[in-house]
Write a protein that holds these residues in place. Structure first.
Motif, PDB file in Angstrom:
ATOM      1  N   THR A   1      32.525 -26.445  17.657  1.00 19.96           N
ATOM      2  CA  THR A   1      32.233 -25.144  18.246  1.00 19.96           C
ATOM      3  C   THR A   1      32.520 -23.970  17.307  1.00 19.96           C
ATOM      4  OG1 THR A   1      34.441 -25.096  19.237  1.00 19.96           O
ATOM      5  CG2 THR A   1      32.640 -25.969  20.594  1.00 19.96           C
ATOM      6  N   ASP A   2      33.157 -24.238  16.162  1.00 24.60           N
ATOM      7  CA  ASP A   2      33.425 -23.150  15.225  1.00 24.60           C
ATOM      8  C   ASP A   2      32.163 -22.837  14.429  1.00 24.60           C
ATOM      9  OD1 ASP A   2      33.830 -25.717  13.998  1.00 24.60           O
ATOM     10  OD2 ASP A   2      34.788 -24.735  12.304  1.00 24.60           O
ATOM     11  N   ALA A   3      32.153 -21.718  13.730  1.00 29.09           N
ATOM     12  CA  ALA A   3      30.965 -21.273  12.994  1.00 29.09           C
ATOM     13  C   ALA A   3      30.504 -22.330  11.997  1.00 29.09           C
ATOM     14  CB  ALA A   3      31.266 -19.972  12.262  1.00 29.09           C
ATOM     15  N   ALA A   4      29.199 -22.516  11.933  1.00 29.42           N
ATOM     16  CA  ALA A   4      28.605 -23.488  11.012  1.00 29.42           C
ATOM     17  C   ALA A   4      27.736 -22.758  10.007  1.00 29.42           C
ATOM     18  CB  ALA A   4      27.760 -24.495  11.782  1.00 29.42           C
ATOM     19  N   THR A   5      27.857 -23.129   8.759  1.00 32.52           N
ATOM     20  CA  THR A   5      27.003 -22.568   7.713  1.00 32.52           C
ATOM     21  C   THR A   5      26.534 -23.684   6.799  1.00 32.52           C
ATOM     22  OG1 THR A   5      28.925 -22.134   6.301  1.00 32.52           O
ATOM     23  CG2 THR A   5      28.149 -20.324   7.704  1.00 32.52           C
ATOM     24  N   PHE A   6      25.369 -23.512   6.233  1.00 31.34           N
ATOM     25  CA  PHE A   6      24.816 -24.505   5.325  1.00 31.34           C
ATOM     26  C   PHE A   6      25.644 -24.584   4.046  1.00 31.34           C
ATOM     27  CE2 PHE A   6      22.322 -25.247   1.494  1.00 31.34           C
ATOM     28  CZ  PHE A   6      21.922 -26.547   1.718  1.00 31.34           C
ATOM     29  N   LEU A   7      25.849 -25.787   3.561  1.00 30.40           N
ATOM     30  CA  LEU A   7      26.484 -26.050   2.280  1.00 30.40           C
ATOM     31  C   LEU A   7      25.989 -27.425   1.839  1.00 30.40           C
ATOM     32  CD1 LEU A   7      28.639 -24.954   0.242  1.00 30.40           C
ATOM     33  CD2 LEU A   7      30.294 -26.350   1.469  1.00 30.40           C
ATOM     34  N   PRO A   8      25.409 -27.559   0.655  1.00 30.62           N
ATOM     35  CA  PRO A   8      24.888 -28.868   0.246  1.00 30.62           C
ATOM     36  C   PRO A   8      26.015 -29.886   0.047  1.00 30.62           C
ATOM     37  CG  PRO A   8      24.757 -27.309  -1.567  1.00 30.62           C
ATOM     38  CD  PRO A   8      25.211 -26.543  -0.367  1.00 30.62           C
ATOM     39  N   MET A   9      25.970 -30.972   0.795  1.00 26.49           N
ATOM     40  CA  MET A   9      27.001 -32.006   0.731  1.00 26.49           C
ATOM     41  C   MET A   9      26.614 -33.080  -0.277  1.00 26.49           C
ATOM     42  SD  MET A   9      29.355 -31.145   2.970  1.00 26.49           S
ATOM     43  CE  MET A   9      29.135 -29.546   2.222  1.00 26.49           C
ATOM     44  N   SER A  10      27.614 -33.666  -0.918  1.00 32.73           N
ATOM     45  CA  SER A  10      27.329 -34.710  -1.896  1.00 32.73           C
ATOM     46  C   SER A  10      28.174 -35.957  -1.698  1.00 32.73           C
ATOM     47  CB  SER A  10      27.551 -34.170  -3.317  1.00 32.73           C
ATOM     48  OG  SER A  10      28.916 -33.844  -3.501  1.00 32.73           O
ATOM     49  N   ALA A  11      29.131 -35.939  -0.758  1.00 30.47           N
ATOM     50  CA  ALA A  11      29.997 -37.102  -0.581  1.00 30.47           C
ATOM     51  C   ALA A  11      30.602 -37.122   0.819  1.00 30.47           C
ATOM     52  CB  ALA A  11      31.119 -37.060  -1.614  1.00 30.47           C
ATOM     53  N   VAL A  12      31.137 -38.271   1.170  1.00 27.01           N
ATOM     54  CA  VAL A  12      31.981 -38.417   2.343  1.00 27.01           C
ATOM     55  C   VAL A  12      33.371 -38.658   1.789  1.00 27.01           C
ATOM     56  CG1 VAL A  12      32.532 -39.863   4.329  1.00 27.01           C
ATOM     57  CG2 VAL A  12      30.150 -39.356   3.776  1.00 27.01           C
ATOM     58  N   ALA A  13      34.367 -37.944   2.299  1.00 31.12           N
ATOM     59  CA  ALA A  13      35.704 -38.033   1.738  1.00 31.12           C
ATOM     60  C   ALA A  13      36.737 -38.380   2.807  1.00 31.12           C
ATOM     61  CB  ALA A  13      36.078 -36.707   1.077  1.00 31.12           C
ATOM     62  N   LEU A  14      37.749 -39.131   2.390  1.00 33.27           N
ATOM     63  CA  LEU A  14      38.909 -39.430   3.217  1.00 33.27           C
ATOM     64  C   LEU A  14      40.062 -38.609   2.675  1.00 33.27           C
ATOM     65  CD1 LEU A  14      38.495 -43.290   3.363  1.00 33.27           C
ATOM     66  CD2 LEU A  14      38.037 -41.672   5.202  1.00 33.27           C
ATOM     67  N   ARG A  15      40.805 -37.986   3.551  1.00 39.52           N
ATOM     68  CA  ARG A  15      41.905 -37.126   3.141  1.00 39.52           C
ATOM     69  C   ARG A  15      43.187 -37.946   3.019  1.00 39.52           C
ATOM     70  NH1 ARG A  15      42.780 -31.716   2.946  1.00 39.52           N
ATOM     71  NH2 ARG A  15      44.778 -30.911   3.641  1.00 39.52           N
ATOM     72  N   GLN A  16      44.014 -37.569   2.066  1.00 39.42           N
ATOM     73  CA  GLN A  16      45.291 -38.246   1.883  1.00 39.42           C
ATOM     74  C   GLN A  16      46.205 -38.004   3.080  1.00 39.42           C
ATOM     75  OE1 GLN A  16      44.282 -35.539   0.340  1.00 39.42           O
ATOM     76  NE2 GLN A  16      45.926 -34.065   0.132  1.00 39.42           N
ATOM     77  N   ASN A  17      47.235 -38.812   3.212  1.00 42.81           N
ATOM     78  CA  ASN A  17      48.188 -38.671   4.304  1.00 42.81           C
ATOM     79  C   ASN A  17      48.913 -37.345   4.153  1.00 42.81           C
ATOM     80  OD1 ASN A  17      50.298 -38.765   6.135  1.00 42.81           O
ATOM     81  ND2 ASN A  17      50.831 -40.875   5.689  1.00 42.81           N
ATOM     82  N   SER A  18      48.835 -36.516   5.165  1.00 42.52           N
ATOM     83  CA  SER A  18      49.516 -35.224   5.133  1.00 42.52           C
ATOM     84  C   SER A  18      50.609 -35.177   6.198  1.00 42.52           C
ATOM     85  CB  SER A  18      48.498 -34.099   5.336  1.00 42.52           C
ATOM     86  OG  SER A  18      47.835 -34.278   6.577  1.00 42.52           O
ATOM     87  N   GLY A  19      51.257 -36.314   6.424  1.00 45.17           N
ATOM     88  CA  GLY A  19      52.333 -36.386   7.390  1.00 45.17           C
ATOM     89  C   GLY A  19      51.900 -36.755   8.787  1.00 45.17           C
ATOM     90  N   MET A  20      50.626 -37.079   8.987  1.00 45.61           N
ATOM     91  CA  MET A  20      50.148 -37.364  10.332  1.00 45.61           C
ATOM     92  C   MET A  20      50.294 -38.830  10.716  1.00 45.61           C
ATOM     93  SD  MET A  20      46.064 -37.101   9.947  1.00 45.61           S
ATOM     94  CE  MET A  20      45.244 -37.774   8.536  1.00 45.61           C
ATOM     95  N   GLY A  21      50.717 -39.684   9.793  1.00 50.11           N
ATOM     96  CA  GLY A  21      50.825 -41.103  10.097  1.00 50.11           C
ATOM     97  C   GLY A  21      49.803 -41.890   9.302  1.00 50.11           C
ATOM     98  N   THR A  22      49.632 -43.143   9.663  1.00 50.31           N
ATOM     99  CA  THR A  22      48.739 -44.033   8.927  1.00 50.31           C
ATOM    100  C   THR A  22      47.462 -44.263   9.715  1.00 50.31           C
ATOM    101  OG1 THR A  22      50.638 -45.136   7.944  1.00 50.31           O
ATOM    102  CG2 THR A  22      48.537 -46.303   7.854  1.00 50.31           C
ATOM    103  N   LEU A  23      46.334 -44.027   9.076  1.00 46.19           N
ATOM    104  CA  LEU A  23      45.023 -44.309   9.654  1.00 46.19           C
ATOM    105  C   LEU A  23      44.373 -45.413   8.837  1.00 46.19           C
ATOM    106  CD1 LEU A  23      43.862 -40.628  10.012  1.00 46.19           C
ATOM    107  CD2 LEU A  23      44.357 -42.152  11.895  1.00 46.19           C
ATOM    108  N   THR A  24      43.694 -46.328   9.500  1.00 44.17           N
ATOM    109  CA  THR A  24      42.992 -47.398   8.804  1.00 44.17           C
ATOM    110  C   THR A  24      41.503 -47.214   9.035  1.00 44.17           C
ATOM    111  OG1 THR A  24      44.853 -48.880   9.212  1.00 44.17           O
ATOM    112  CG2 THR A  24      42.768 -49.890   8.573  1.00 44.17           C
ATOM    113  N   VAL A  25      40.747 -47.210   7.954  1.00 42.93           N
ATOM    114  CA  VAL A  25      39.292 -47.084   8.035  1.00 42.93           C
ATOM    115  C   VAL A  25      38.685 -48.361   7.470  1.00 42.93           C
ATOM    116  CG1 VAL A  25      37.278 -45.794   7.242  1.00 42.93           C
ATOM    117  CG2 VAL A  25      39.405 -44.583   7.787  1.00 42.93           C
ATOM    118  N   ASP A  26      37.766 -48.947   8.205  1.00 36.74           N
ATOM    119  CA  ASP A  26      37.137 -50.190   7.788  1.00 36.74           C
ATOM    120  C   ASP A  26      35.655 -50.119   8.142  1.00 36.74           C
ATOM    121  OD1 ASP A  26      36.810 -52.756   6.852  1.00 36.74           O
ATOM    122  OD2 ASP A  26      37.995 -53.708   8.407  1.00 36.74           O
TER     123      ASP A  26
END
Length: 136
Positions: free
Chosen positions: A78-103
C-alpha cells in the motif's frame, strides 16, 4: 524484510517482511511493501517451523508489488510505488530477526509457471544471476 527485488545499485522493490505484530504468541505473519518500512501483512498467523509457498510479484511498469501465500491469501503493498529497473532477487542477511530458511527458490521473469527444479543450478533469465537448491 528478508527478500526483495534489487536494481544494480541499492534500489529495492517488493520487500517481503516477517513480523510478530498482530500474530498470536509463537506465530508470525508475512507482509509486503513497495519501497518503505510501511508494509501490508496477510492477516493470517503462520506457524514457526512450517513450510509455506510464497509468490512475490512485481509490476515492472508501476513498481507495485504483491505477496501471496499458497492456500492462505494475498495482499498488495500500500505504500507509494515507483518504477525502477530490477536486475536481481536478493535475500537479506540476518538483522536480528531470527533464522529463515528458503528452499526451492524459482525466479520467473515471464510470469509463466515454472516447474520444480531438480538439483544443482538454475540458469535464470538474463541478468538474474544463479540460485542453488539447498539439499537436506
Amino acid at each position: 524484510y528478508f527478500l526483495h527485488f534489487k536494481d544494480t545499485a541499492t534500489g529495492f522493490r517488493g520487500r517481503v517482511w516477517a513480523t510478530t505484530t498482530g500474530a498470536a504468541v509463537g506465530s508470525f505473519r508475512l507482509g509486503i511493501s513497495n519501497t518503505t518500512a510501511v508494509f501490508a501483512a496477510i492477516p493470517t498467523d503462520l506457524t514457526l517451523g512450517s513450510s509455506y509457498q510464497i509468490t512475490l510479484t512485481l509490476d515492472v511498469a508501476s513498481g507495485g508489488s504483491t505477496l501471496a501465500i499458497a492456500g492462505i491469501g494475498s495482499v498488495a503493498a500500500t505504500d507509494a510505488a515507483t518504477f525502477l529497473p530490477m536486475s536481481a532477487v536478493a535475500l537479506r542477511q540476518n538483522s536480528g530477526m531470527g533464522t529463515l530458511t528458503v528452499d526451492n527458490l524459482v525466479v520467473d521473469a515471464t510470469a509463466v509457471a515454472v516447474p520444480e527444479v531438480s538439483t544443482a543450478m538454475l540458469g535464470l533469465m538474463a541478468g538474474m544471476g544463479l540460485i542453488t537448491r539447498r539439499r537436506r
